[in-house]
Design an enzyme around this catalytic site. Structure first.
Site, PDB file in Angstrom:
ATOM      1  N   SER A 116       0.870  -1.187   0.000  1.00  0.00           N
ATOM      2  CA  SER A 116       0.000   0.000   0.000  1.00  0.00           C
ATOM      3  C   SER A 116       0.898   1.224   0.000  1.00  0.00           C
ATOM      4  O   SER A 116       2.031   1.157   0.494  1.00  0.00           O
ATOM      5  CB  SER A 116      -0.871  -0.010   1.257  1.00  0.00           C
ATOM      6  OG  SER A 116      -1.487   1.244   1.458  1.00  0.00           O
ATOM      7  N   TYR A 145      -1.990  -0.003  10.423  1.00  0.00           N
ATOM      8  CA  TYR A 145      -2.079  -0.726   9.138  1.00  0.00           C
ATOM      9  C   TYR A 145      -0.811  -0.462   8.326  1.00  0.00           C
ATOM     10  O   TYR A 145      -0.222  -1.396   7.748  1.00  0.00           O
ATOM     11  CB  TYR A 145      -3.332  -0.245   8.391  1.00  0.00           C
ATOM     12  CG  TYR A 145      -3.428  -0.635   6.940  1.00  0.00           C
ATOM     13  CD1 TYR A 145      -3.935  -1.880   6.569  1.00  0.00           C
ATOM     14  CD2 TYR A 145      -3.044   0.251   5.928  1.00  0.00           C
ATOM     15  CE1 TYR A 145      -4.039  -2.235   5.220  1.00  0.00           C
ATOM     16  CE2 TYR A 145      -3.154  -0.090   4.594  1.00  0.00           C
ATOM     17  CZ  TYR A 145      -3.646  -1.333   4.240  1.00  0.00           C
ATOM     18  OH  TYR A 145      -3.754  -1.677   2.906  1.00  0.00           O
TER      19      TYR A 145
HETATM   20  N1  LIG Z   1      -8.679  -1.390  -1.586  1.00  0.00           N
HETATM   21  C1  LIG Z   1      -7.704  -0.498  -1.641  1.00  0.00           C
HETATM   22  O1  LIG Z   1      -7.928   0.684  -1.968  1.00  0.00           O
HETATM   23  C2  LIG Z   1      -6.288  -0.913  -1.340  1.00  0.00           C
HETATM   24  C3  LIG Z   1      -5.277   0.040  -1.481  1.00  0.00           C
HETATM   25  C4  LIG Z   1      -3.948  -0.336  -1.222  1.00  0.00           C
HETATM   26  C5  LIG Z   1      -3.656  -1.625  -0.839  1.00  0.00           C
HETATM   27  N2  LIG Z   1      -4.675  -2.541  -0.698  1.00  0.00           N
HETATM   28  C6  LIG Z   1      -4.325  -3.910  -0.345  1.00  0.00           C
HETATM   29  O2  LIG Z   1      -4.816  -4.762  -1.352  1.00  0.00           O
HETATM   30  C7  LIG Z   1      -5.114  -6.057  -0.804  1.00  0.00           C
HETATM   31  C8  LIG Z   1      -6.548  -6.447  -1.177  1.00  0.00           C
HETATM   32  O3  LIG Z   1      -7.411  -5.495  -0.600  1.00  0.00           O
HETATM   33  P1  LIG Z   1      -8.967  -5.478  -0.973  1.00  0.00           P
HETATM   34  O4  LIG Z   1      -9.361  -4.048  -0.931  1.00  0.00           O
HETATM   35  O5  LIG Z   1      -9.185  -6.295  -2.160  1.00  0.00           O
HETATM   36  O6  LIG Z   1      -9.558  -6.199   0.351  1.00  0.00           O
HETATM   37  P2  LIG Z   1     -11.006  -6.837   0.594  1.00  0.00           P
HETATM   38  O7  LIG Z   1     -11.943  -6.472  -0.489  1.00  0.00           O
HETATM   39  O8  LIG Z   1     -11.336  -6.497   2.008  1.00  0.00           O
HETATM   40  O9  LIG Z   1     -10.716  -8.420   0.484  1.00  0.00           O
HETATM   41  C9  LIG Z   1      -9.878  -9.010   1.425  1.00  0.00           C
HETATM   42  C10 LIG Z   1      -9.866 -10.515   1.183  1.00  0.00           C
HETATM   43  O10 LIG Z   1      -8.987 -11.124   2.146  1.00  0.00           O
HETATM   44  C11 LIG Z   1      -9.713 -12.075   2.943  1.00  0.00           C
HETATM   45  N3  LIG Z   1      -9.091 -12.070   4.276  1.00  0.00           N
HETATM   46  C12 LIG Z   1      -9.004 -11.045   5.139  1.00  0.00           C
HETATM   47  N4  LIG Z   1      -8.352 -11.406   6.242  1.00  0.00           N
HETATM   48  C13 LIG Z   1      -8.013 -12.715   6.075  1.00  0.00           C
HETATM   49  C14 LIG Z   1      -7.322 -13.660   6.858  1.00  0.00           C
HETATM   50  N5  LIG Z   1      -6.861 -13.350   8.092  1.00  0.00           N
HETATM   51  N6  LIG Z   1      -7.120 -14.915   6.374  1.00  0.00           N
HETATM   52  C15 LIG Z   1      -7.586 -15.251   5.149  1.00  0.00           C
HETATM   53  N7  LIG Z   1      -8.259 -14.385   4.349  1.00  0.00           N
HETATM   54  C16 LIG Z   1      -8.470 -13.138   4.811  1.00  0.00           C
HETATM   55  C17 LIG Z   1     -11.157 -11.600   2.876  1.00  0.00           C
HETATM   56  O11 LIG Z   1     -12.125 -12.607   3.119  1.00  0.00           O
HETATM   57  P3  LIG Z   1     -12.644 -12.933   4.617  1.00  0.00           P
HETATM   58  O12 LIG Z   1     -13.008 -11.626   5.251  1.00  0.00           O
HETATM   59  O13 LIG Z   1     -13.795 -13.876   4.429  1.00  0.00           O
HETATM   60  O14 LIG Z   1     -11.481 -13.579   5.310  1.00  0.00           O
HETATM   61  C18 LIG Z   1     -11.219 -11.175   1.396  1.00  0.00           C
HETATM   62  O15 LIG Z   1     -11.302 -12.308   0.579  1.00  0.00           O
HETATM   63  C19 LIG Z   1      -4.874  -5.940   0.711  1.00  0.00           C
HETATM   64  O16 LIG Z   1      -3.599  -6.407   1.025  1.00  0.00           O
HETATM   65  C20 LIG Z   1      -4.933  -4.436   0.960  1.00  0.00           C
HETATM   66  O17 LIG Z   1      -4.205  -4.063   2.096  1.00  0.00           O
HETATM   67  C21 LIG Z   1      -5.977  -2.211  -0.931  1.00  0.00           C
END
Ligand SMILES: NC(=O)c1ccc[n+]([C@@H]2O[C@H](COP(=O)([O-])OP(=O)(O)OC[C@H]3O[C@@H](n4cnc5c(N)ncnc54)[C@H](OP(=O)(O)O)[C@@H]3O)[C@@H](O)[C@H]2O)c1
Length: 230
Positions: free
Chosen positions: A137, A150
């Site tokens: 991130s 975070y």
């Molecule tokens: N969205 C953004 O704007 C953004 C920006 C920068 C970086 N990121 C990074 O990009 C990545 C994906 O983010 P996203 O926005 O796609 O997140 P998201 O929509 O919240 O999806 C997260 C996924 O991870 C699973 N998960 C969470 N905790 C877990 C655990 N302890 N064990 C196994 N599975 C787990 C969730 O399912 P369950 O809840 O069912 O476990 C879900 O499938 C992350 O690393 C995030 O930090 C996101």
């Protein structure tokens, strides 16, 4: 189990939503054998009804679950993507307002669990060509008020992936996908209209380009689209 065919194999954590779902689906559609996980078993199963990905429900911080993931992947794993992540308790808050349990939970979910998974998979990654990606991130290198815990966990993940790469000779990428229109992003900005943020699927081609580019280990931003990397 030894992988004797030429099918490429990947393990992507957090494949039931957001970037993990988009990436897992794209890899499976491209012929990869993909294993993925998430804690909510129903949502994970529903998400991959048709994709062909192997789903292993569980929490990356749980050792038994990590053992189940190891059992599900072949030797000669080509790609490990440490994608699953948490923001911690919501709303996000200044560092002085966190409890010890919050601190332990976020660091375990975003760095400790992924490191433990990396350790147990180290011998399964394909020698010389194996790739480990930690989804990072911009918070890992910036200092946004309210994002400190975070952010620290993401900076730690960067270090773990890139140091593992330096120690093993495998390739490691800390990949910053930029803002994406996902539940995590909405949780970070409660009540805000985030419809101007790109869908997670728009980031996937850039990430796949990085994975197949032969680019050296390092930190990469989706926003840069790897200008200069052939
Ligand atoms: N969205 C953004 O704007 C953004 C920006 C920068 C970086 N990121 C990074 O990009 C990545 C994906 O983010 P996203 O926005 O796609 O997140 P998201 O929509 O919240 O999806 C997260 C996924 O991870 C699973 N998960 C969470 N905790 C877990 C655990 N302890 N064990 C196994 N599975 C787990 C969730 O399912 P369950 O809840 O069912 O476990 C879900 O499938 C992350 O690393 C995030 O930090 C996101």
């Amino acid at each position: 189990m030894t992988n004797t065919d030429t099918t490429r194999t990947a393990l992507v954590t957090g494949g039931s939503a957001g970037l993990g779902l988009a990436l897992t689906s794209a890899l499976a559609a491209d012929g990869w054998r993909v294993v993925t996980d998430a804690r909510d078993a129903d949502r994970l199963t529903r998400a991959h009804d048709d994709s062909g990905a192997v789903t292993i429900p569980g929490d990356v911080t749980d050792q038994e679950h990590r053992d189940a993931l190891v059992a599900a992947v072949p030797e000669g794993l080509d790609l490990l993507v440490l994608n699953s992540s948490t923001l911690g308790p919501l709303p996000m808050r200044p560092l002085k307002d966190y409890e010890q349990t919050d601190i332990d939970g976020v660091l375990r979910s975003n760095a400790g669990g992924p490191l433990a998974l990396l350790i147990v998979l180290a011998d399964r990654l394909r020698p010389d060509t194996g790739i480990v990606v930690g989804i990072s991130s911009d918070a890992a290198v910036e200092h946004y008020p309210g994002w400190g815990l975070y952010a620290a966990s993401k900076a730690a993940l960067d270090q773990l992936v890139l140091t593992f790469a330096a120690e093993t000779g495998l390739t490691g990428y800390a990949f910053d996908p930029g803002d994406m229109r996902t539940q995590m992003h909405q949780d970070a900005f409660p009540g805000e209209d985030i419809s101007d943020r790109p869908e997670a699927a728009t980031v996937v081609p850039t990430l796949l380009r990085l994975i197949t580019s032969g680019a050296p280990s390092g930190r990469y931003r989706s926003a840069d689209a790897f200008a200069g990397v052939s």
